[in-house]
Design a protein around this motif. Structure first.
Motif, PDB file in Angstrom:
ATOM      1  N   ARG A 217       0.830  -1.206   0.000  1.00  0.00           N
ATOM      2  CA  ARG A 217       0.000   0.000   0.000  1.00  0.00           C
ATOM      3  C   ARG A 217       0.863   1.254   0.000  1.00  0.00           C
ATOM      4  N   ARG A 218       0.497   2.205  -0.817  1.00  0.00           N
ATOM      5  CA  ARG A 218       1.237   3.467  -0.848  1.00  0.00           C
ATOM      6  C   ARG A 218       0.972   4.304   0.398  1.00  0.00           C
ATOM      7  N   ASP A 219      -0.209   4.136   1.000  1.00  0.00           N
ATOM      8  CA  ASP A 219      -0.572   4.953   2.152  1.00  0.00           C
ATOM      9  C   ASP A 219      -0.533   4.144   3.451  1.00  0.00           C
ATOM     10  N   ARG A 220       0.348   3.151   3.534  1.00  0.00           N
ATOM     11  CA  ARG A 220       0.365   2.295   4.712  1.00  0.00           C
ATOM     12  C   ARG A 220       0.830   3.025   5.968  1.00  0.00           C
ATOM     13  N   LEU A 221       1.476   4.188   5.812  1.00  0.00           N
ATOM     14  CA  LEU A 221       1.897   4.974   6.967  1.00  0.00           C
ATOM     15  C   LEU A 221       0.867   6.036   7.346  1.00  0.00           C
ATOM     16  N   GLY A 222      -0.192   6.152   6.556  1.00  0.00           N
ATOM     17  CA  GLY A 222      -1.210   7.164   6.837  1.00  0.00           C
ATOM     18  C   GLY A 222      -2.268   6.669   7.792  1.00  0.00           C
ATOM     19  N   GLN A 223      -3.309   7.477   7.974  1.00  0.00           N
ATOM     20  CA  GLN A 223      -4.357   7.186   8.943  1.00  0.00           C
ATOM     21  C   GLN A 223      -5.661   6.724   8.294  1.00  0.00           C
ATOM     22  N   LYS A 224      -5.615   6.398   7.024  1.00  0.00           N
ATOM     23  CA  LYS A 224      -6.818   5.954   6.340  1.00  0.00           C
ATOM     24  C   LYS A 224      -7.180   4.541   6.780  1.00  0.00           C
ATOM     25  N   ASP A 701       1.908  12.184  11.834  1.00  0.00           N
ATOM     26  CA  ASP A 701       2.082  12.112  10.384  1.00  0.00           C
ATOM     27  C   ASP A 701       2.962  10.925  10.015  1.00  0.00           C
ATOM     28  N   GLU A 702       3.153  10.755   8.723  1.00  0.00           N
ATOM     29  CA  GLU A 702       3.890   9.596   8.226  1.00  0.00           C
ATOM     30  C   GLU A 702       5.353   9.617   8.651  1.00  0.00           C
ATOM     31  N   HIS A 703       5.959  10.784   8.710  1.00  0.00           N
ATOM     32  CA  HIS A 703       7.369  10.872   9.111  1.00  0.00           C
ATOM     33  C   HIS A 703       7.540  10.454  10.567  1.00  0.00           C
ATOM     34  N   GLN A 704       6.607  10.848  11.433  1.00  0.00           N
ATOM     35  CA  GLN A 704       6.692  10.448  12.833  1.00  0.00           C
ATOM     36  C   GLN A 704       6.503   8.939  12.987  1.00  0.00           C
ATOM     37  N   VAL A 705       5.574   8.372  12.219  1.00  0.00           N
ATOM     38  CA  VAL A 705       5.355   6.931  12.282  1.00  0.00           C
ATOM     39  C   VAL A 705       6.598   6.179  11.838  1.00  0.00           C
ATOM     40  N   GLU A 706       7.195   6.624  10.749  1.00  0.00           N
ATOM     41  CA  GLU A 706       8.397   5.957  10.241  1.00  0.00           C
ATOM     42  C   GLU A 706       9.545   6.066  11.237  1.00  0.00           C
ATOM     43  N   ALA A 707       9.695   7.246  11.869  1.00  0.00           N
ATOM     44  CA  ALA A 707      10.768   7.426  12.849  1.00  0.00           C
ATOM     45  C   ALA A 707      10.515   6.596  14.104  1.00  0.00           C
ATOM     46  N   ALA A 708       9.245   6.528  14.557  1.00  0.00           N
ATOM     47  CA  ALA A 708       8.930   5.775  15.770  1.00  0.00           C
ATOM     48  C   ALA A 708       9.058   4.273  15.563  1.00  0.00           C
TER      49      ALA A 708
END
Length: 756
Positions: A217-224, A701-708
């Protein structure tokens, strides 16, 4: 015709693709046939409704999903550890035999001699053939004989040359193994078929496809939120969804190293101890493995003698079921394979018999040279002799195994009867002499004999039970070990026995059944048992130290493992949802699935990430308040009971958790010590819930999810939250400090500790 051409073209392109792939040491790269079959299963699974609908809804490309799943074929095989291990051993033996035969053929000193002589034979045969053709113009009969001899010599020499040349190549050895039905090749093919059957029967492809779709998924780091089907969360113990962990690999290696023994499995409740045990102890109807397995639950209120009797009966039932032909798989696929194999074998046998009869007729009645007749007779006789010999050997081997199975099944049934009751026999005989004739001495004869068998339920003594159990288990293990299997007995829920002292006493009374060669006991124990085992050497030996050969600990799931578990069960959960479930469940596998169920239900109502997470947190706080209000110490404290009642009734729904935390901490210091400790524990949990609300909101956001989620430093931020939740069951003050540390990592304000 066009469809057939397209199908053949696609098949050839797939083979070309496999041959062009980089060679690796994995099973699917070494065995092209296995890889092609697995890829075919992946293509078939892509056509399932759930998968097609998910790819269409999430905009995931089918080819990309197929490629991602194809790179994980070896992971799919690892989900069937027993069949995979058996296949790897069979394939390694086959490869070793193939290489050994190739080296032997290449270095054989007679090979060069045979090649030279076969070349000479080809030249001589060709010369005789030419001479026969030339003489045929003048001497018809003599030319025909010379031509037939030349043709025979040429063909035999060419066949000898080709066979010797092919034996020195890997393809020649491969076809030689197949043509001669080499035992190594036969065992490898059988193990491969069993492995494929395990993948199909346990539906191991779909979980990997779900994981691939979630990762693609392209939006797997999003909140959808895009979950359409959550059927994968319906069963906690479904074998297809098990996530391989480090401890499962460690247990498999330990079972391979030990020649029998007792292994303890420790860890917190809900961490997956029972699921790990089921991998090795769950009874399966499949005949793909020779293992004998049984699994029982330790009673809370136990009697050692009755428990060993129960274990004895369960083992007898497992053996009787395992070696009963009535429980062989009878699916349509299995029946179809058997019918197909029988039909092919019958057709081949009829063709060869017909060929032999034709050759025999030609050799005996046709007007052909005697040399050709002899060659025909030798070829036909050798072919039929090979078939008959192979069938006889196969039937003898099958009959021997069947007799052993029946013998072991009879022993199991007899022991099962002896466990239940003893047989007592009574026999009586009586006789008398009478007379009924007009003789001086009246004589006669009358006899009576009676025989009876009565069955009475009489308990065996405990030493007799242990002795009978050990003898039977040893007999079973020897038979199973000869067929490449093992006997595994699981004792679950020993950690739920009332106290450590009771569990220790229980082990002391049943450990006499341990130590049987080639019999493995897996037992779930508490963390106290693991602590006592690790302290051995610093104190006297206790029951845990003397009962177990090794104790393994099932750790909490890491964020990566939690993500893999949920990705294999459901499609559409993005990483923020997965991270929230991981943090709220503390990495406990059972609670992770339960939390995911609630999150999906809440997300279907709210459709917003922040509201969904906030709702899950508040519901969890309400449950803790309800549980706390039932404690006797709280019932005697009207003030705390009133505060808990307001939380349960929803009067604080519109207030932020920070205000609720302040109200709970207002009375700290003016209550009894026991009530004060409970108040602090509840305040710590509210502090944790407030932290989750402050992190998992619309600002994530996606950057915070990726960093965490980054684990390069050793512990990702999401794992820190999960460990904080787990620490609440150990020490509330310690957990408060960890929560404050987590808030600092996320740049959130901390609250003063009530423990200062």
């Amino acid at each position: 015709m066009g469809k057939m051409f397209v199908g053949i073209k696609g098949w050839l392109s797939s083979i070309t693709e496999e041959l062009n792939d980089d060679s690796e040491a994995s099973a699917t790269h070494q065995d092209l046939s296995l890889r092609l079959k697995l890829r075919g299963l992946v293509k078939a699974a892509l056509q399932e409704e759930e998968i097609r609908h998910a790819m269409a809804e999430l905009g995931v490309d089918r080819d990309r999903t197929y490629d991602m799943t194809s790179r994980q074929l070896d992971k799919i095989l690892e989900e069937a550890p027993d069949e995979h291990k058996k296949y790897r051993l069979a394939f390694d033996d086959y490869s070793t035999a193939l290489e050994s035969s190739l080296r032997s053929a290449s270095s054989n000193p007679t090979r060069e001699v045979l090649l030279s002589r076969s070349k000479q034979g080809c030249l001589i045969g060709a010369a005789l053939l030419i001479i026969g053709l030339m003489l045929g113009f003048w001497l018809d009969f003599a030319g025909t004989i010379i031509m037939a001899i030349g043709l025979t010599v040429f063909l035999l020499s060419a066949a000898l040359f080709g066979a010797n040349h092919a034996r020195a190549t890997i393809f020649g050895q491969y076809f030689s193994f197949r043509a001669t039905n080499n035992p190594y090749h036969r065992l490898m093919v059988s193990a491969r078929a069993q492995l494929i059957n395990a993948v199909v029967d346990r539906n191991l492809i779909v979980p990997i496809l779900r994981q691939s779709i979630n990762q693609a998924r392209r939006d797997r780091l999003g909140q959808k939120f895009a979950v359409q089907d959550s059927r994968g969360l319906s069963d906690l113990h479904e074998s297809a969804y098990r996530v391989p962990t480090g401890v499962s690999q460690e247990l498999s290696e330990l079972l391979d190293q030990l020649s029998g023994g007792s292994i303890g499995i420790a860890g917190p409740r809900g961490a997956g101890k029972s699921s790990l045990m089921r991998i090795h102890c769950e009874v399966r109807n499949s005949r793909a493995t020779a293992d004998v397995r049984c699994m029982v639950s330790a009673p809370v209120d136990y009697v050692a003698r009755e428990f060993v009797l129960l274990l004895f009966a369960m083992l007898c039932r497992s053996v009787s079921q395992r070696f009963s032909h009535r429980h062989a798989p009878t699916s349509r696929r299995t029946v179809g394979r058997k019918l197909e194999y029988f039909a092919v074998e019958t057709i081949a046998f009829v063709i060869l018999i017909s060929l032999f009869d034709s050759l025999l007729w030609i050799g005996l009645y046709a007007d052909v040279p005697i040399v050709i007749s002899i060659v025909f007779l030798l070829i036909g006789g050798w072919m039929n002799l090979s078939i008959v010999t192979g069938e006889i050997v196969r039937l003898v081997r099958r009959g021997r195994n069947s007799r052993k199975d029946r013998y072991l099944r009879r022993i199991a049934q007899r022991n099962l009867a002896r466990v239940r009751y003893l047989q007592t026999q009574s026999t009586s005989w009586s006789g008398s002499i009478k007379t009924s004739l007009n003789l001086p001495v009246s004589l006669g004869f009358d006899a009576q004999r009676s025989h009876g068998v009565s069955r009475a339920e009489q308990p065996l003594s405990y030493p007799e039970i242990v002795r009978e159990f050990r003898v039977f288990a040893r007999t079973v293990s020897q038979h199973v070990n000869d067929r490449g299997g093992r006997v595994t007995i699981g004792v679950d829920e020993l950690d739920k026995i009332g106290s450590a002292e009771q569990a220790e006493k229980f082990l002391n009374e049943i450990k006499s059944i341990f130590g049987i060669p080639q019999v493995y006991f897996l037992i779930t124990v508490s963390d106290d048992a693991l602590t006592a085992f690790e302290r051995r050497g610093f104190q006297l030996r206790d029951a845990f130290d003397s009962s177990f050969d090794e104790i393994l600990r099932v750790e909490l799931l890491s964020y990566e493992e939690s993500r893999r578990l949920l990705y294999r069960r459901v499609i559409g959960l993005t990483e923020p949802y997965v991270a929230f479930c991981h943090a709220l469940s503390a990495g406990l596998a059972r609670d992770l699935i339960r939390t995911a169920r609630y999150v999906i239900r809440a997300a279907n109502l709210h459709s917003e990430f922040a509201r969904t997470c906030s709702s899950a947190v508040r519901v969890d706080i309400h449950r803790k308040a309800r549980a706390l209000s039932q404690l006797p110490a709280v019932k005697d404290n009207a003030r705390l009971l009133l505060q808990l009642h307001k939380i349960e009734s929803g009067q604080h729904e519109g207030q932020p958790l920070s205000q609720l935390l302040h109200e709970i901490l207002q009375s700290v210091g003016s209550e009894a010590e026991q009530v004060l400790a409970l108040r602090r524990q509840f305040a710590t949990y509210i502090y944790f819930g407030m932290t989750l609300q402050d992190i998992f909101n619309e600002d994530l956001d996606e950057h915070q999810v990726e960093a965490a989620a980054d684990n390069s430093s050793g512990l990702c931020a999401f794992d820190m939250l999960a460990r904080t939740r787990s620490a609440m069951g150990i020490n509330s003050e310690f957990a408060w400090q960890l929560i404050s540390d987590c808030r600092r990592v996320w740049n959130l304000e901390t609250c003063d500790s009530p423990f200062a």
